[in-house]
Design a protein around this motif. Structure first.
Motif, PDB file in Angstrom:
ATOM      1  N   SER A 142       0.796  -1.224   0.000  1.00 25.81           N
ATOM      2  CA  SER A 142       0.000   0.000   0.000  1.00 25.81           C
ATOM      3  C   SER A 142       0.825   1.269   0.000  1.00 25.81           C
ATOM      4  O   SER A 142       0.297   2.358  -0.219  1.00 25.81           O
ATOM      5  CB  SER A 142      -0.921   0.024   1.237  1.00 25.81           C
ATOM      6  N   PHE A 143       2.129   1.137   0.239  1.00 31.65           N
ATOM      7  CA  PHE A 143       2.957   2.308   0.455  1.00 31.65           C
ATOM      8  C   PHE A 143       3.292   3.002  -0.857  1.00 31.65           C
ATOM      9  O   PHE A 143       3.721   2.358  -1.817  1.00 31.65           O
ATOM     10  CB  PHE A 143       4.228   1.897   1.192  1.00 31.65           C
ATOM     11  N   ASP A 144       3.089   4.330  -0.883  1.00 27.90           N
ATOM     12  CA  ASP A 144       3.473   5.147  -2.044  1.00 27.90           C
ATOM     13  C   ASP A 144       4.938   5.529  -1.888  1.00 27.90           C
ATOM     14  O   ASP A 144       5.286   6.447  -1.139  1.00 27.90           O
ATOM     15  CB  ASP A 144       2.582   6.378  -2.129  1.00 27.90           C
ATOM     16  N   ILE A 145       5.831   4.816  -2.610  1.00 31.59           N
ATOM     17  CA  ILE A 145       7.269   4.959  -2.404  1.00 31.59           C
ATOM     18  C   ILE A 145       7.774   6.337  -2.785  1.00 31.59           C
ATOM     19  O   ILE A 145       8.730   6.855  -2.212  1.00 31.59           O
ATOM     20  CB  ILE A 145       8.035   3.855  -3.183  1.00 31.59           C
ATOM     21  N   ALA A 146       7.081   6.984  -3.755  1.00 27.42           N
ATOM     22  CA  ALA A 146       7.564   8.301  -4.195  1.00 27.42           C
ATOM     23  C   ALA A 146       7.435   9.344  -3.098  1.00 27.42           C
ATOM     24  O   ALA A 146       8.175  10.328  -3.076  1.00 27.42           O
ATOM     25  CB  ALA A 146       6.799   8.739  -5.442  1.00 27.42           C
ATOM     26  N   SER A 147       6.493   9.139  -2.176  1.00 21.36           N
ATOM     27  CA  SER A 147       6.262  10.135  -1.136  1.00 21.36           C
ATOM     28  C   SER A 147       7.392  10.195  -0.122  1.00 21.36           C
ATOM     29  O   SER A 147       7.519  11.188   0.612  1.00 21.36           O
ATOM     30  CB  SER A 147       4.943   9.831  -0.410  1.00 21.36           C
ATOM     31  N   ILE A 148       8.228   9.153  -0.051  1.00 23.70           N
ATOM     32  CA  ILE A 148       9.282   9.109   0.972  1.00 23.70           C
ATOM     33  C   ILE A 148      10.587   9.724   0.497  1.00 23.70           C
ATOM     34  O   ILE A 148      11.462  10.051   1.301  1.00 23.70           O
ATOM     35  CB  ILE A 148       9.508   7.650   1.428  1.00 23.70           C
ATOM     36  N   ILE A 149      10.746   9.891  -0.799  1.00 25.58           N
ATOM     37  CA  ILE A 149      12.022  10.351  -1.357  1.00 25.58           C
ATOM     38  C   ILE A 149      12.504  11.668  -0.745  1.00 25.58           C
ATOM     39  O   ILE A 149      13.671  11.781  -0.355  1.00 25.58           O
ATOM     40  CB  ILE A 149      11.923  10.464  -2.892  1.00 25.58           C
ATOM     41  N   PRO A 150      11.633  12.708  -0.598  1.00 25.93           N
ATOM     42  CA  PRO A 150      12.139  13.978  -0.041  1.00 25.93           C
ATOM     43  C   PRO A 150      12.621  13.868   1.396  1.00 25.93           C
ATOM     44  O   PRO A 150      13.345  14.760   1.880  1.00 25.93           O
ATOM     45  CB  PRO A 150      10.921  14.916  -0.139  1.00 25.93           C
ATOM     46  N   PHE A 151      12.268  12.796   2.113  1.00 28.57           N
ATOM     47  CA  PHE A 151      12.583  12.701   3.537  1.00 28.57           C
ATOM     48  C   PHE A 151      13.755  11.756   3.829  1.00 28.57           C
ATOM     49  O   PHE A 151      14.096  11.531   4.979  1.00 28.57           O
ATOM     50  CB  PHE A 151      11.345  12.238   4.306  1.00 28.57           C
ATOM     51  N   LEU A 152      14.353  11.207   2.762  1.00 29.07           N
ATOM     52  CA  LEU A 152      15.450  10.259   2.948  1.00 29.07           C
ATOM     53  C   LEU A 152      16.811  10.918   3.116  1.00 29.07           C
ATOM     54  O   LEU A 152      17.788  10.254   3.456  1.00 29.07           O
ATOM     55  CB  LEU A 152      15.507   9.284   1.764  1.00 29.07           C
ATOM     56  N   GLU A 153      16.860  12.220   2.885  1.00 26.95           N
ATOM     57  CA  GLU A 153      18.157  12.893   2.905  1.00 26.95           C
ATOM     58  C   GLU A 153      18.895  12.772   4.246  1.00 26.95           C
ATOM     59  O   GLU A 153      20.112  12.558   4.272  1.00 26.95           O
ATOM     60  CB  GLU A 153      17.964  14.368   2.542  1.00 26.95           C
ATOM     61  N   PRO A 154      18.194  12.877   5.414  1.00 27.55           N
ATOM     62  CA  PRO A 154      18.948  12.735   6.685  1.00 27.55           C
ATOM     63  C   PRO A 154      19.547  11.349   6.884  1.00 27.55           C
ATOM     64  O   PRO A 154      20.464  11.194   7.703  1.00 27.55           O
ATOM     65  CB  PRO A 154      17.873  13.030   7.749  1.00 27.55           C
ATOM     66  N   LEU A 155      19.023  10.373   6.166  1.00 27.96           N
ATOM     67  CA  LEU A 155      19.500   8.995   6.340  1.00 27.96           C
ATOM     68  C   LEU A 155      20.633   8.749   5.340  1.00 27.96           C
ATOM     69  O   LEU A 155      20.388   8.534   4.153  1.00 27.96           O
ATOM     70  CB  LEU A 155      18.340   8.017   6.118  1.00 27.96           C
ATOM     71  N   SER A 156      21.868   8.802   5.818  1.00 27.72           N
ATOM     72  CA  SER A 156      23.036   8.726   4.931  1.00 27.72           C
ATOM     73  C   SER A 156      23.226   7.306   4.396  1.00 27.72           C
ATOM     74  O   SER A 156      22.987   6.313   5.084  1.00 27.72           O
ATOM     75  CB  SER A 156      24.286   9.169   5.691  1.00 27.72           C
ATOM     76  N   GLU A 157      23.696   7.234   3.144  1.00 28.12           N
ATOM     77  CA  GLU A 157      23.999   5.939   2.533  1.00 28.12           C
ATOM     78  C   GLU A 157      25.320   5.368   3.037  1.00 28.12           C
ATOM     79  O   GLU A 157      25.680   4.236   2.685  1.00 28.12           O
ATOM     80  CB  GLU A 157      24.053   6.078   1.005  1.00 28.12           C
ATOM     81  N   ASP A 158      26.028   6.141   3.847  1.00 26.91           N
ATOM     82  CA  ASP A 158      27.300   5.639   4.362  1.00 26.91           C
ATOM     83  C   ASP A 158      27.100   4.502   5.362  1.00 26.91           C
ATOM     84  O   ASP A 158      28.004   3.702   5.586  1.00 26.91           O
ATOM     85  CB  ASP A 158      28.087   6.778   5.033  1.00 26.91           C
ATOM     86  N   THR A 159      25.932   4.440   5.983  1.00 24.87           N
ATOM     87  CA  THR A 159      25.627   3.350   6.910  1.00 24.87           C
ATOM     88  C   THR A 159      24.909   2.247   6.161  1.00 24.87           C
ATOM     89  O   THR A 159      24.259   2.488   5.126  1.00 24.87           O
ATOM     90  CB  THR A 159      24.755   3.845   8.062  1.00 24.87           C
ATOM     91  N   SER A 160      25.000   1.040   6.678  1.00 22.16           N
ATOM     92  CA  SER A 160      24.312  -0.076   6.035  1.00 22.16           C
ATOM     93  C   SER A 160      22.806   0.101   6.096  1.00 22.16           C
ATOM     94  O   SER A 160      22.085  -0.286   5.171  1.00 22.16           O
ATOM     95  CB  SER A 160      24.725  -1.389   6.716  1.00 22.16           C
ATOM     96  N   ALA A 161      22.307   0.709   7.182  1.00 19.77           N
ATOM     97  CA  ALA A 161      20.869   0.952   7.289  1.00 19.77           C
ATOM     98  C   ALA A 161      20.406   1.938   6.222  1.00 19.77           C
ATOM     99  O   ALA A 161      19.407   1.720   5.526  1.00 19.77           O
ATOM    100  CB  ALA A 161      20.528   1.472   8.678  1.00 19.77           C
ATOM    101  N   GLY A 162      21.181   3.040   6.095  1.00 18.21           N
ATOM    102  CA  GLY A 162      20.815   4.020   5.083  1.00 18.21           C
ATOM    103  C   GLY A 162      20.931   3.457   3.685  1.00 18.21           C
ATOM    104  O   GLY A 162      20.088   3.743   2.819  1.00 18.21           O
ATOM    105  N   LEU A 163      21.961   2.647   3.455  1.00 15.60           N
ATOM    106  CA  LEU A 163      22.135   2.038   2.142  1.00 15.60           C
ATOM    107  C   LEU A 163      20.950   1.143   1.805  1.00 15.60           C
ATOM    108  O   LEU A 163      20.421   1.186   0.688  1.00 15.60           O
ATOM    109  CB  LEU A 163      23.441   1.240   2.103  1.00 15.60           C
ATOM    110  N   SER A 164      20.512   0.336   2.760  1.00 18.05           N
ATOM    111  CA  SER A 164      19.407  -0.588   2.488  1.00 18.05           C
ATOM    112  C   SER A 164      18.130   0.172   2.152  1.00 18.05           C
ATOM    113  O   SER A 164      17.379  -0.229   1.257  1.00 18.05           O
ATOM    114  CB  SER A 164      19.176  -1.492   3.704  1.00 18.05           C
ATOM    115  N   VAL A 165      17.871   1.280   2.849  1.00 15.82           N
ATOM    116  CA  VAL A 165      16.642   2.046   2.599  1.00 15.82           C
ATOM    117  C   VAL A 165      16.704   2.719   1.232  1.00 15.82           C
ATOM    118  O   VAL A 165      15.725   2.708   0.466  1.00 15.82           O
ATOM    119  CB  VAL A 165      16.421   3.085   3.722  1.00 15.82           C
TER     120      VAL A 165
END
Length: 941
Positions: free
Chosen positions: A869-892
């Motif tokens: 049910s989740f609209d994935i496009a709606s989350i894109i603007p809020f992902l910036e604080p979650l850095s890809e340098d961590t494995s958690a951020g990378l997975s998201v």
């Protein structure tokens, strides 16, 4: 039925110093009274209770037959007779006439005035001649716009009031003949006119019409005349052969008839409009709407017929929109907006009052004890004269207008006495030889004459009296006119003074507890309400006094309905609300005395207290009053006692007193769940945690949730518009948060609390500000998803949860309390949380430093993103604080791009950061025929 009271609506009395015996008189405006005698009109100034002072006098062309004054335009209009010819003349700027010999300007209607004469017109009276092709019979002025309507045989002529602009500083009043209304088969005896509403009366018929200015179609705008009613045979049930009978042995009578609304078009009266005004006229009438037709049958029991069969005193009474309880009154006639309109007419022994705006209905019927001669209707009273009595009746106009003006009347917020309430006679005042009456402002003007009554001539046949166009009875003039006449001005007392007399009179009914008390107090209430609606009657400073009396009358009516056992006992609630009394003040008015060892509480008082306690008023009752309320409900409504104790107004109740009454309910069959929860809440206030714990363990959690749904105030209260968690809610937060979340969810599911209110409740309960989200609120959001509430907007809820998950992950902020559900619980219980893709687990397996809370938030976020049910496009603007340098951020981030089908970019990222996840990723995300080729191609590159 007419109630009879001996009150005193009439105050001081003064004599008008007329020099000649009045033949016609009228009044209006602020202080104007006109008296016509012979070929002369005297104008008087009437101010308060002071002596009536002569203002000026002027001569007329001939003897005055009809006289009318218009406040709009401040002009006097008269039908005058000279040499058996009648003339219609309007007297303009009459206030400037200083002496009887002062110069007067006479001009024809519509005549252009030359500029050089403008200065002379400023300071002299003008007489406007209005020629007509037929003799004028009657006249009426519109009280709002000042337009003049003239009745002639079978037609009415409308003169619109206008102003000729001479220069920027000066304009003169003039008229324009704008419309002719042809009314076939009726010769008007009296007419009345008010903002497009026309009432016409013959000896036995009344017709009320509404002139409408909006054209129904294009064709109706252009023709010179427009017929608006299909003529039908006017003598229903009578053949032409019968109508042609000439024998004097037969009297042809039409049967009585009353037609309301659209049905009145079936009266057989044909109405045709003929426009005669200029094309650029602001208001132009195109068609007519029939509102009322009533025909009366003559009394033929006696061969000799008299004036007993004739109607008299036709009047249209307007009431304007006031908003007297919310805004200041309006002062100028230009600001008046018609709210209600009433039509009155009378037979000698019966008067009829109709409401004709929006709906047409008969409101009141007035039975006179004696034969009436004339009557005048005001917003507050109906004044009727007989040969020797001035009678004052109450009217229901203000009650009808209140319902038209205020949509909250007849609800729990506001009330008004019913229109159908019996009328009453307030006073019958003796005057010898009454002949005529008029009314303006608070003055009743009476003409008395002590000479013997004139005797009607006897005709050869009474048949002519029964025809539709029958003429009036000729009177023999006594050979010698005796001098015993007087013209009186009787001042009605102020509404507040009469109101106080009614209140004092009503005290005689209090001990008897009868409907008479309610009726008299209702009359007093309507008297004040009518005075507030009639803005022209209010003097400066009087409005505040009337408003205070209005509130006081509401309090008295509230007392009546709360103490008397009637079918309308529920009206105690709106009347007490309108009175402005607090609940404590109302309770202080209650007689708590016990008779014969038993106390009886009427349902009106119970209804008011119960409803007021449910409204979550900010008022807190004292311990003494709260105890009396508990005692009252214990006697009268024991099933309501748990609800009563949950009201914020009962905060000061002694817990021991409350517990003693609750224990008495255990054996009375009241809902055990509700009683148990209330006892648990009271035990908590007493500080007895063991008792509280024992009560909470009596029922299962599901039943406890049902109990909170029955009484939400056990958890949530509102004070001064704010959400306030109860003491029990604060305790459950610490001891049983799961029950608390489930209960609030149940309240939302049953529409006992809104989404925003629930969010605010948890923030206040946890002591968090607007920008901080407590874990208990996150638990509530997760519970909403699991429950799949229909009124919850999924994407908004997804946004709340994902925003909180991301914020915690990015700041490494742990929840302030232990979450009620794990990610595994949510995946198993809620379809919106999907199974996490296998390759995601490989990405985060290397992150061994993450604590349990961090891992749970990440798993919940990933599960939501993997859900259907989740609209994935709606989350894109809020992902910036979650850095890809961590494995958690990378997975998201990779999971987000995968849901957007950006496979190539994801493979590139995995080659660089986690090559061991490429094969599982390709196996899960790529189609079978493309998996190997795609991976080999990327590896070779």
């Amino acid at each position: 039925m007419v109630h009879l009271y001996n009150l005193h609506p009439f105050g001081s009395q003064q004599v008008v110093p007329c020099k000649l015996e009045p033949e016609r008189f009228c009044g209006g405006g602020r202080d104007a009274l006109f008296v016509a005698a012979g070929c002369k009109v005297e104008a008087f100034a009437v101010a308060g209770q002071e002596l009536c002072q002569p203002r000026c006098a002027f001569s007329t062309l001939g003897r005055v037959l009809r006289l009318a004054y218009s406040e709009a335009g401040d002009y006097l209009v008269a039908i005058e007779e000279k040499n058996k010819a009648t003339f219609l003349r309007a007297y303009v700027n009459w206030r400037s006439k200083r002496t009887e010999g002062s110069r007067v300007c006479i001009r024809m209607v519509g005549q252009n005035v030359e500029a050089p004469f403008s200065e002379t017109l400023r300071d002299q009276m003008s007489i406007v001649e209005m020629p007509l092709s037929e003799a004028p019979l009657c006249i009426a002025c519109c009280p709002v716009k000042g337009d003049l309507l003239v009745g002639c045989t079978n037609k009415l002529v409308l003169f619109s009031l206008k102003y000729q602009i001479i220069n920027e500083d000066f304009s003169i009043l003039d008229f324009e003949r704008s419309l002719i209304i042809h009314i076939h088969n009726i010769t008007p005896v009296e007419i009345s006119f008010c903002v497009g509403y026309v009432a016409v009366m013959s000896d036995l018929e009344v017709l009320v019409l509404k002139l409408e200015s909006d054209p129904k179609d294009e064709e109706s705008v252009n023709p010179h005349s427009h017929e608006t009613s299909k003529p039908v045979k006017w003598a229903e049930g009578i053949s032409n052969e019968t109508l042609q009978l000439e024998s004097d042995d037969f009297v042809i009578c039409q049967k009585p008839m009353e037609l309301l609304g659209e049905k009145s078009e079936q009266s057989g009266v044909s109405v045709t409009l003929e426009s005669t005004g200029l094309a650029d006229e602001k208001i132009k009438y195109f068609h007519v709407q029939h509102l009322l037709y009533r025909r009366f049958a003559p009394d033929v029991s006696s061969y000799v017929l008299s004036d007993d069969i004739k109607l008299h005193s036709l009047q249209l009474l307007p009431i304007y929109q006031t908003g007297f309880l919310t805004s200041d009154r309006k002062n100028s006639s230009q600001e008046k907006e018609l709210q209600s309109l009433f039509c009155f007419f009378s037979l000698p022994h019966v008067g009829y009052l109709y409401m004709v705006v929006k709906s047409v209905e008969l409101m009141s019927v007035y039975q006179y004890p004696e034969k009436s001669q004339q009557a005048v209707l005001t917003p507050q009273f109906l004044h009727v004269i007989t040969s020797n009595n001035l009678q004052c009746f109450t009217v229901r106009c203000s009650a009808a207008a209140a319902r038209e003006e205020d949509p909250y009347v007849d609800t729990t917020l506001k009330a008004c006495p019913p229109v159908s309430m019996d009328v009453c006679a307030l006073r019958i005042q003796l005057f010898i030889g009454l002949k005529a009456i008029c009314h303006f402002k608070n003055h009743v003007v009476l003409l008395t004459k002590a000479d013997p009554e004139a005797i009607p001539e006897r005709r050869e046949s009474p048949k002519r009296l029964l025809s539709r166009t029958g003429t009036g009875i000729k009177l023999k003039t006594p050979p010698v006119a005796e001098a015993g006449w007087n013209l009186y001005i009787v001042n009605t007392i102020s509404p507040v003074q009469l109101y106080k007399e009614m209140i004092d009179y009503s005290n005689t009914y209090k001990t008897a507890k009868t409907q008479g008390c309610i009726h008299l107090l209702s009359e007093a209430h309507l008297l004040v309400r009518a005075a507030l609606m009639d803005a022209s009657q209010l003097e400066p400073g009087e409005r505040a006094e009337l408003l205070e009396a209005f509130k006081e009358s509401c309090g008295h009516l509230g007392d009546c309905y709360s103490r008397l056992d009637t079918q309308h006992s529920h009206l105690a609630l709106p009347y007490y609300k309108m009175s402005g009394l607090s609940m404590a003040e109302v309770l202080a008015r209650v007689d708590w005395a016990v008779e014969d060892g038993s106390q009886k509480y009427e349902r009106g008082l119970i209804f008011y207290i119960n409803h007021s306690l449910y409204e979550n008023l900010d008022e807190e009752l004292s311990e003494e009053l709260a105890a009396k309320v508990v005692q009252m409900f214990h006697v009268a409504e024991p099933k309501q006692l748990p609800h009563v104790l949950c009201s914020p107004s009962m905060k000061n109740i002694n817990p021991l007193t409350a517990m003693s009454y609750l224990r008495k309910l255990d054996a009375s069959g009241v809902s055990s769940i509700l009683v148990t929860l209330t006892k648990a809440a009271v035990a908590l206030r007493m500080g007895d945690l063991d008792m509280h714990r024992n009560e909470m363990e009596v029922h299962s959690e599901m039943k406890l949730v049902c109990g909170f749904i029955l009484e939400p105030r056990l958890l949530i209260q509102r004070r001064k518009g704010q959400i306030v968690p109860s003491e029990l809610a604060a305790h459950l937060k610490e001891t049983r948060p799961g029950l608390l979340v489930a209960s609030v969810l149940g309240l939302q599911k049953n529409n006992k609390i809104g989404i925003e209110e629930a969010d605010s409740f948890f923030k206040v309960l946890c002591g968090k500000d607007e920008d901080t989200i407590p874990q208990l609120l996150v638990d509530f959001w997760e519970a909403q998803l699991v429950a799949c509430l229909p009124d919850v907007v999924l994407q908004e809820l997804f946004f709340k949860l994902t925003s909180q998950y991301i914020w915690r992950l990015s700041t490494r902020q742990p929840p302030d309390t232990i979450p009620l559900r794990t990610s595994e619980d949510l995946i198993n219980a809620c379809s919106h949380y999907g199974l996490i893709y296998p390759w995601v687990n490989i990405l985060i397996s290397s992150d061994s430093l993450a604590d349990k809370n961090y891992t749970e938030d990440l798993s919940k976020l990933q599960s939501l993103m993997c859900g259907p049910s989740f609209d994935i496009a709606s989350i894109i603007p809020f992902l910036e604080p979650l850095s890809e340098d961590t494995s958690a951020g990378l997975s998201v981030h990779v999971l987000c791009r995968t849901r957007l089908k950006e496979y190539e970019q994801c493979i590139d990222t995995l080659f660089e950061r986690c090559p061991e996840a490429i094969i599982p990723y390709a196996n899960h995300e790529l189609k079978e025929e493309n998996r190997i080729d795609f991976v080999v191609e990327k590896t070779a590159a």
